[in-house]
Design an enzyme around this catalytic site. Structure first.
Site, mmCIF file in Angstrom:
data_model
loop_
_atom_site.group_PDB
_atom_site.id
_atom_site.type_symbol
_atom_site.label_atom_id
_atom_site.label_comp_id
_atom_site.label_asym_id
_atom_site.label_seq_id
_atom_site.Cartn_x
_atom_site.Cartn_y
_atom_site.Cartn_z
ATOM 1 N N GLU A 42 10.424 1.417 10.056
ATOM 2 C CA GLU A 42 11.349 2.539 9.818
ATOM 3 C C GLU A 42 10.557 3.790 10.118
ATOM 4 O OE1 GLU A 42 14.367 1.901 8.896
ATOM 5 O OE2 GLU A 42 14.407 0.184 7.532
ATOM 6 N N LYS A 71 0.866 -1.176 0.000
ATOM 7 C CA LYS A 71 0.000 0.000 0.000
ATOM 8 C C LYS A 71 0.903 1.226 0.000
ATOM 9 C CE LYS A 71 -1.649 2.715 2.922
ATOM 10 N NZ LYS A 71 -1.410 3.926 2.094
ATOM 11 N N GLU A 119 10.664 16.291 14.422
ATOM 12 C CA GLU A 119 11.141 16.298 13.038
ATOM 13 C C GLU A 119 10.606 17.531 12.322
ATOM 14 O OE1 GLU A 119 9.752 12.617 11.318
ATOM 15 O OE2 GLU A 119 11.742 12.155 10.609
ATOM 16 N N CYS A 132 13.456 11.206 6.548
ATOM 17 C CA CYS A 132 13.589 10.792 7.952
ATOM 18 C C CYS A 132 15.038 10.864 8.426
ATOM 19 C CB CYS A 132 13.015 9.402 8.161
ATOM 20 S SG CYS A 132 13.673 8.190 7.023
HETATM 21 P P1 ADP Z 1 3.654 10.748 6.909
HETATM 22 O O1 ADP Z 1 3.454 11.736 7.991
HETATM 23 O O2 ADP Z 1 5.047 10.624 6.422
HETATM 24 O O3 ADP Z 1 2.638 10.816 5.816
HETATM 25 P P2 ADP Z 1 2.266 8.434 7.855
HETATM 26 O O4 ADP Z 1 2.731 7.479 8.898
HETATM 27 O O5 ADP Z 1 1.009 9.178 8.115
HETATM 28 O O6 ADP Z 1 3.505 9.370 7.634
HETATM 29 O O7 ADP Z 1 2.107 7.737 6.452
HETATM 30 C C1 ADP Z 1 2.947 6.701 6.003
HETATM 31 C C2 ADP Z 1 2.096 5.625 5.352
HETATM 32 O O8 ADP Z 1 1.207 5.108 6.340
HETATM 33 C C3 ADP Z 1 1.216 6.126 4.206
HETATM 34 O O9 ADP Z 1 1.162 5.119 3.210
HETATM 35 C C4 ADP Z 1 -0.132 6.286 4.859
HETATM 36 O O10 ADP Z 1 -1.208 6.148 3.954
HETATM 37 C C5 ADP Z 1 -0.119 5.135 5.849
HETATM 38 N N1 ADP Z 1 -1.035 5.292 6.985
HETATM 39 C C6 ADP Z 1 -1.464 6.423 7.565
HETATM 40 N N2 ADP Z 1 -2.296 6.138 8.596
HETATM 41 C C7 ADP Z 1 -2.386 4.784 8.676
HETATM 42 C C8 ADP Z 1 -3.082 3.866 9.534
HETATM 43 N N3 ADP Z 1 -3.843 4.272 10.550
HETATM 44 N N4 ADP Z 1 -2.918 2.538 9.298
HETATM 45 C C9 ADP Z 1 -2.141 2.107 8.297
HETATM 46 N N5 ADP Z 1 -1.460 2.919 7.463
HETATM 47 C C10 ADP Z 1 -1.583 4.244 7.638
#
Ligand code: ADP
Length: 459
Positions: A229, A154, A360, A263
């Site tokens: 990560e 995903k 960050e 990161c």
């Molecule tokens: P960033 O702030 O870098 O966008 P996130 O952790 O929000 O970091 O996003 C990283 C990935 O995690 C993206 O692919 C996002 O769609 C996914 N993501 C965000 N929220 C969730 C969740 N509750 N469960 C699973 N995946 C998620």
């Protein structure tokens, strides 16, 4: 459908499917159904398919780079660099597939033999972020496929177009349906499907610490293996004895990569008192000359931030640091281009009580702190819940060794601003997560050790 916007100008770049949960479940079913056949194929055949994919993508690098510029905002030269970095993983693991060696262990009984084999863990899943839309996918899928696992990815909904393009090329190279699946839709619900399905044996996640912890705790219920990560708060330490020009070049390159949305971006720049004023002045001179703009051009340019949330966070952290007494040397506000462009910014004499000392920044902001002694700076560098990477410039061998030992981070980079290639183990400690990607360590995350005892051999 999910609409994807260009952060440089707000125009629509394209669309990606917003899949229903049933469609995501069907992708998981396909990955599970494909596993027995894929895992039993010769490692050489799996490696050959990865290599075919590598070759096809390499030929069309420019197509991928242009998609990335439009959906992520990074400039063309950086996008091309990311493609080389990402392809490095596919090339590396195409070879590594053949080297998943086991062991034999001398037995403690007569007429017996012990062997240890490494088997793929099973169907796997991955969730990737938007900041390296190409490389993150390559790094995870190449390792999984080489080990004999299947994988559903995903990608981030901010940057799904690069991801689907990679899938298209994988199919053209002959990587079958089921072996590599891709889904986009509601991240939370997809995450819950991944963590809740005991058939998925491993999940690799790159993203925020908050989401990483959600996934890790949900995976506790199914005992799913995880590689995480997560966030970082990298110190970048410049000692008085550092090669001045190299340290300067190192910080500019490391900080402005992807407009600071990385990161491993240096988040706290510690400069020793004896060289501090000269360093800040030279940094300002160099950064002031850099251009900001749309990345669709050949030379380096500082791009926009990815979205409004990211922009607001950077602006708030800069304002907070100034309220806490930081001295503004350069930038400090939205760029004249408007929109999501933020000026490359230098803040000096920041106090450790500024919020950016613990958070960050994820933007083009050089946060420069002053320090006096090695002991002091090591303590301050470690005064963070994160532990991904630390950088330091010094010519003193003993000090370089002590830093490598005393800094709490998964990666310590001495006299360079550049961290990654496929050949090294990338990953963090503390709240930056666990597990490693890249190198021969990376593939260990996708195999289980099976011990086999054969007794009765002297009959
Ligand atoms: P960033 O702030 O870098 O966008 P996130 O952790 O929000 O970091 O996003 C990283 C990935 O995690 C993206 O692919 C996002 O769609 C996914 N993501 C965000 N929220 C969730 C969740 N509750 N469960 C699973 N995946 C998620």
């Amino acid at each position: 459908m999910i609409t994807v916007y260009n952060p440089a100008n707000g125009t629509v770049v394209g669309q990606a499917p917003e899949l229903s949960l049933d469609e995501v479940k069907a992708a998981i079913d396909r990955a599970c159904a494909a596993f027995p056949t894929w895992s039993r194929r010769l490692a050489k055949e799996r490696g050959d398919l990865l290599r075919a994919w590598f070759d096809l993508v390499k030929t069309d690098k420019r197509i991928f780079a242009e998609i990335m510029v439009q959906e992520n905002g990074k400039c063309l030269s950086e996008a091309l660099g990311e493609i080389d970095y990402g392809l490095g993983f596919i090339g590396w693991y195409a070879e590594e597939a053949k080297r998943v060696y086991g062991d034999t262990i001398p037995t403690q009984a007569t007429g017996a033999a012990v062997m240890v084999v490494k088997e793929p863990v099973g169907p796997t899943a991955a969730i990737t972020p938007w900041n390296f839309p190409f490389m993150m996918i390559c790094r995870k899928i190449a390792t999984a496929l080489a080990a004999g696992c299947t994988m559903i990815i995903k990608p981030s909904e901010e940057t799904p177009l690069t991801a689907y393009k990679l899938l298209e090329y994988a199919r053209r190279a002959g990587i079958p349906e089921g072996v590599f699946e891709m889904v986009t839709g509601n991240p939370k619900e997809i995450g819950e499907l991944f963590t809740g399905d005991t058939r998925i044996r491993k999940i690799s996640f790159t993203g925020s610490t908050a989401v990483g912890k959600l996934l890790a705790s949900a995976s506790g219920a199914t005992l799913t293996k995880m590689t995480l990560e997560l966030g970082g708060n990298a110190p970048f330490i410049v000692f008085d004895d550092a090669e001045f020009d190299e340290a300067l070049a190192g910080i500019v390159a490391a900080k402005l990569r992807n407009s600071g949305q990385v990161c491993i971006s240096p988040n706290r720049i510690y400069v020793q008192d004896g060289v501090y004023d000269r360093f800040v002045a030279a940094l300002a001179e160099r950064v002031a000359k850099l251009e900001v703009g749309d990345g669709m051009r050949e030379d380096f340019v500082v791009g926009p931030l990815v979205n409004q949330t990211g922009f607001d966070k950077v602006a708030a952290l800069v304002d907070d640091a100034r309220e806490h007494g930081a001295r503004l040397v350069l930038g400090g506000k939205q760029h004249a281009l408007g929109g999501l462009f933020y000026e490359p910014t230098i803040l000096a004499d920041i106090g450790d009580d500024a919020r950016m000392a613990q958070n960050e920044i994820f933007g083009p902001v050089f946060a420069v702190y002053r320090f006096q002694t090695e002991e002091e700076v090591v303590a301050r560098a470690n005064n963070t819940e994160y532990g991904l990477v630390a950088y330091a410039y010094t010519r003193a061998l003993g000090r370089a060794f002590r830093l490598s030992r005393d800094i709490e981070a998964g990666m310590v980079i001495l006299n360079s601003g550049s961290v990654g290639t496929a050949s090294v183990p990338f990953g963090g400690v503390k709240q930056s997560g666990y597990g490693r990607e890249g190198s021969y360590y990376g593939i260990e995350e996708y195999v289980e050790v099976k011990y086999v005892l054969m007794a009765g051999l002297n009959r």
